[in-house]
Enzyme design. Structure first.
Site, PDB file in Angstrom:
ATOM      1  N   GLU A  96       0.839  -1.189   0.000  1.00  0.00           N
ATOM      2  CA  GLU A  96       0.000   0.000   0.000  1.00  0.00           C
ATOM      3  C   GLU A  96       0.880   1.247   0.000  1.00  0.00           C
ATOM      4  O   GLU A  96       1.935   1.283   0.635  1.00  0.00           O
ATOM      5  CB  GLU A  96      -0.909  -0.007   1.229  1.00  0.00           C
ATOM      6  CG  GLU A  96      -1.929  -1.125   1.149  1.00  0.00           C
ATOM      7  CD  GLU A  96      -2.916  -1.142   2.304  1.00  0.00           C
ATOM      8  OE1 GLU A  96      -4.095  -1.403   2.051  1.00  0.00           O
ATOM      9  OE2 GLU A  96      -2.516  -0.889   3.444  1.00  0.00           O
ATOM     10  N   CYS A 109       3.556   8.574   0.920  1.00  0.00           N
ATOM     11  CA  CYS A 109       4.026   7.683   1.981  1.00  0.00           C
ATOM     12  C   CYS A 109       4.227   6.301   1.361  1.00  0.00           C
ATOM     13  O   CYS A 109       3.279   5.689   0.878  1.00  0.00           O
ATOM     14  CB  CYS A 109       2.981   7.660   3.102  1.00  0.00           C
ATOM     15  SG  CYS A 109       3.441   6.572   4.457  1.00  0.00           S
ATOM     16  N   CYS A 123       1.415  -1.859  16.036  1.00  0.00           N
ATOM     17  CA  CYS A 123       1.376  -1.607  14.590  1.00  0.00           C
ATOM     18  C   CYS A 123       0.773  -2.795  13.842  1.00  0.00           C
ATOM     19  O   CYS A 123       1.194  -3.936  14.030  1.00  0.00           O
ATOM     20  CB  CYS A 123       2.792  -1.349  14.079  1.00  0.00           C
ATOM     21  SG  CYS A 123       2.869  -1.077  12.299  1.00  0.00           S
ATOM     22  N   CYS A 339      -1.033   6.016  10.004  1.00  0.00           N
ATOM     23  CA  CYS A 339       0.166   5.332  10.496  1.00  0.00           C
ATOM     24  C   CYS A 339      -0.190   4.020  11.171  1.00  0.00           C
ATOM     25  O   CYS A 339      -1.079   3.973  12.020  1.00  0.00           O
ATOM     26  CB  CYS A 339       0.860   6.165  11.564  1.00  0.00           C
ATOM     27  SG  CYS A 339       1.405   7.732  10.984  1.00  0.00           S
TER      28      CYS A 339
HETATM   29  N1  SAH Z   1       9.517   1.218  10.453  1.00  0.00           N
HETATM   30  C1  SAH Z   1       9.492   2.660  10.454  1.00  0.00           C
HETATM   31  C2  SAH Z   1       8.278   3.222   9.745  1.00  0.00           C
HETATM   32  C3  SAH Z   1       7.005   2.863  10.457  1.00  0.00           C
HETATM   33  S1  SAH Z   1       5.515   3.749  10.128  1.00  0.00           S
HETATM   34  C4  SAH Z   1       9.561   3.166  11.872  1.00  0.00           C
HETATM   35  O1  SAH Z   1       9.425   2.372  12.788  1.00  0.00           O
HETATM   36  O2  SAH Z   1       9.772   4.357  12.061  1.00  0.00           O
HETATM   37  C5  SAH Z   1       5.719   5.351  10.735  1.00  0.00           C
HETATM   38  C6  SAH Z   1       5.315   5.613  12.183  1.00  0.00           C
HETATM   39  O3  SAH Z   1       4.006   5.169  12.512  1.00  0.00           O
HETATM   40  C7  SAH Z   1       6.261   4.948  13.156  1.00  0.00           C
HETATM   41  O4  SAH Z   1       6.668   5.871  14.130  1.00  0.00           O
HETATM   42  C8  SAH Z   1       5.373   3.879  13.762  1.00  0.00           C
HETATM   43  O5  SAH Z   1       5.814   3.468  15.026  1.00  0.00           O
HETATM   44  C9  SAH Z   1       4.046   4.591  13.793  1.00  0.00           C
HETATM   45  N2  SAH Z   1       2.896   3.704  14.038  1.00  0.00           N
HETATM   46  C10 SAH Z   1       2.831   2.371  13.856  1.00  0.00           C
HETATM   47  N3  SAH Z   1       1.631   1.900  14.236  1.00  0.00           N
HETATM   48  C11 SAH Z   1       0.906   2.965  14.660  1.00  0.00           C
HETATM   49  C12 SAH Z   1      -0.424   3.125  15.152  1.00  0.00           C
HETATM   50  N4  SAH Z   1      -1.264   2.089  15.267  1.00  0.00           N
HETATM   51  N5  SAH Z   1      -0.829   4.368  15.473  1.00  0.00           N
HETATM   52  C13 SAH Z   1      -0.009   5.426  15.330  1.00  0.00           C
HETATM   53  N6  SAH Z   1       1.249   5.338  14.847  1.00  0.00           N
HETATM   54  C14 SAH Z   1       1.716   4.115  14.524  1.00  0.00           C
END
Ligand code: SAH
Length: 361
Positions: A96, A109, A123, A339
């Protein structure tokens, strides 16, 4: 006719690589520039349409190269303007990619893996586990398709590597993708417009510190004590807060730039006043800004989102101690594009249902 999938993919080559492949085939190296312009600037993948190449070259190229393009198999539009594309790769795996308008600029993104190996506790992508890493051409391909679909091939846009996956866990292909995206004859995306978000793979952060193509850095911290982060981010058992923060202190931050620390807020877990104060002392002396991300809740995620008042109070404590802080507005939650909400159903049946649901009625 050679089997197409075995041919080198122009969409995943750096220009110098393409130039040497052309030379080996006794084709002038400057053709690489022309090919780059067609594929990346104009979104043309059919050699027959590349009208500034000679007829004989146009006829020969399909036997020597291919140009991959992820297929759009689902489109969803959020009420807030966010759009999510479901893209299918050559092996039918799906990822996605999300377009977020006016945030403040136009932002794409992008994913770096199908799934993710990091398994952060809050996540959804982590729940899938890692299916496979993406090749550079597939990372770049998401940007090409989004830019074409949204009509931004000639416009400026930002790229955040915050889709599915952990970019530094797929280091070589991710950095190669960024070099291809940065090529002046291609999409010419300046590194200043690119942000890598990482959970903090320390050796990879150290490699990144040496890169000539230096994007912005965002580090997912999410906790202020080792015990707390061990529970939320399993990788903390390997590279803990102390080591991640040390690596950030050593990181060569560009002039007028800062490291962003992302902090997912989970009610009753990491959102106390003490957490806020500990966060301030952890970041002491680092040119940083903090991005608070109130949890996007989802079925199967055993945490809840704090109240807005709690988030504001937390943010105020940081601001009072001179940290720059922002609260991430979650975009596209109604289409599960926010996110941590990117997940691709693996079975054909559910993929079909999802697609049907995404179709305009
Ligand atoms: N692997 C990378 C990119 C992840 S996505 C990283 O860890 O930074 C980007 C952001 O979204 C990250 O900070 C991740 O921790 C956050 N994220 C993941 N699940 C989430 C959720 N359910 N709600 C809010 N943010 C979330």
């Amino acid at each position: 006719m050679p089997q197409t999938s075995l041919l080198p993919d122009i969409a995943g080559l750096e220009r110098q690589e393409l130039e040497s492949l052309l030379r080996e085939r006794e084709i002038e190296a400057y053709r690489a520039r022309q090919l780059f312009r067609w594929v990346f600037k104009r979104g043309v993948t059919d050699f027959a349409e590349m009208t500034d190449l000679s007829k004989s070259l146009r006829a020969r190229l399909p036997e020597l190269f291919r140009v991959s393009r992820p297929a759009v198999v689902g489109r969803e539009h959020s009420a807030d303007g966010t759009a999510k594309l479901l893209l299918e790769l050559d092996d039918h795996r799906r990822v996605e990619s999300v377009f977020i308008p006016d945030s403040p600029g136009q932002t794409f993104c992008i994913s770096t893996q199908v799934g993710c190996a990091m398994r952060c506790a809050f996540c959804l992508t982590g729940k899938m586990g890692l299916a496979r890493h993406l090749a550079a051409g597939e990372i770049v391909g998401q940007v090409r398709v989004l830019a074409e679909e949204i009509g931004l091939l000639d416009a400026r846009f930002n790229i955040v590597l915050m889709g599915m996956g952990e970019p530094l866990h797929n280091y070589d292909e991710t950095m190669k993708a960024l070099r291809i995206l940065g090529d002046q004859d291609g999409l010419a995306v300046s590194p200043r417009r690119v942000t890598i978000s990482t959970v903090g793979l320390v050796p990879a952060l150290e490699r990144l510190a040496q890169e000539p193509y230096m994007p912005n850095l965002a580090v997912s911290l999410h906790a202020t004590t080792e015990a707390q982060r061990d529970l939320l981010v399993p990788l903390n058992k390997k590279y803990n807060i102390a080591e991640v923060i040390e690596a950030c202190r050593r990181f060569p931050i560009k002039r007028r730039s800062r490291i962003t620390f992302e902090y997912v807020m989970l009610a009753g877990v990491n959102d106390s006043r003490e957490d806020a104060k500990r966060l301030v002392s952890l970041l002491n002396g680092i040119r940083s800004k903090v991005n608070l991300i109130p949890l996007n809740e989802a079925a199967g995620i055993p945490f809840s989102r704090p109240t807005d008042e709690r988030v504001d109070e937390f943010a105020q404590i940081l601001a009072d101690r001179h940290l720059t802080v922002s609260v991430r507005k979650s975009r596209g939650r109604d289409i599960r594009a926010a996110c941590g909400q990117l997940i691709v159903e693996e079975t054909e049946k559910s993929a079909g249902q999802k697609l049907a649901a995404a179709m305009p009625t």
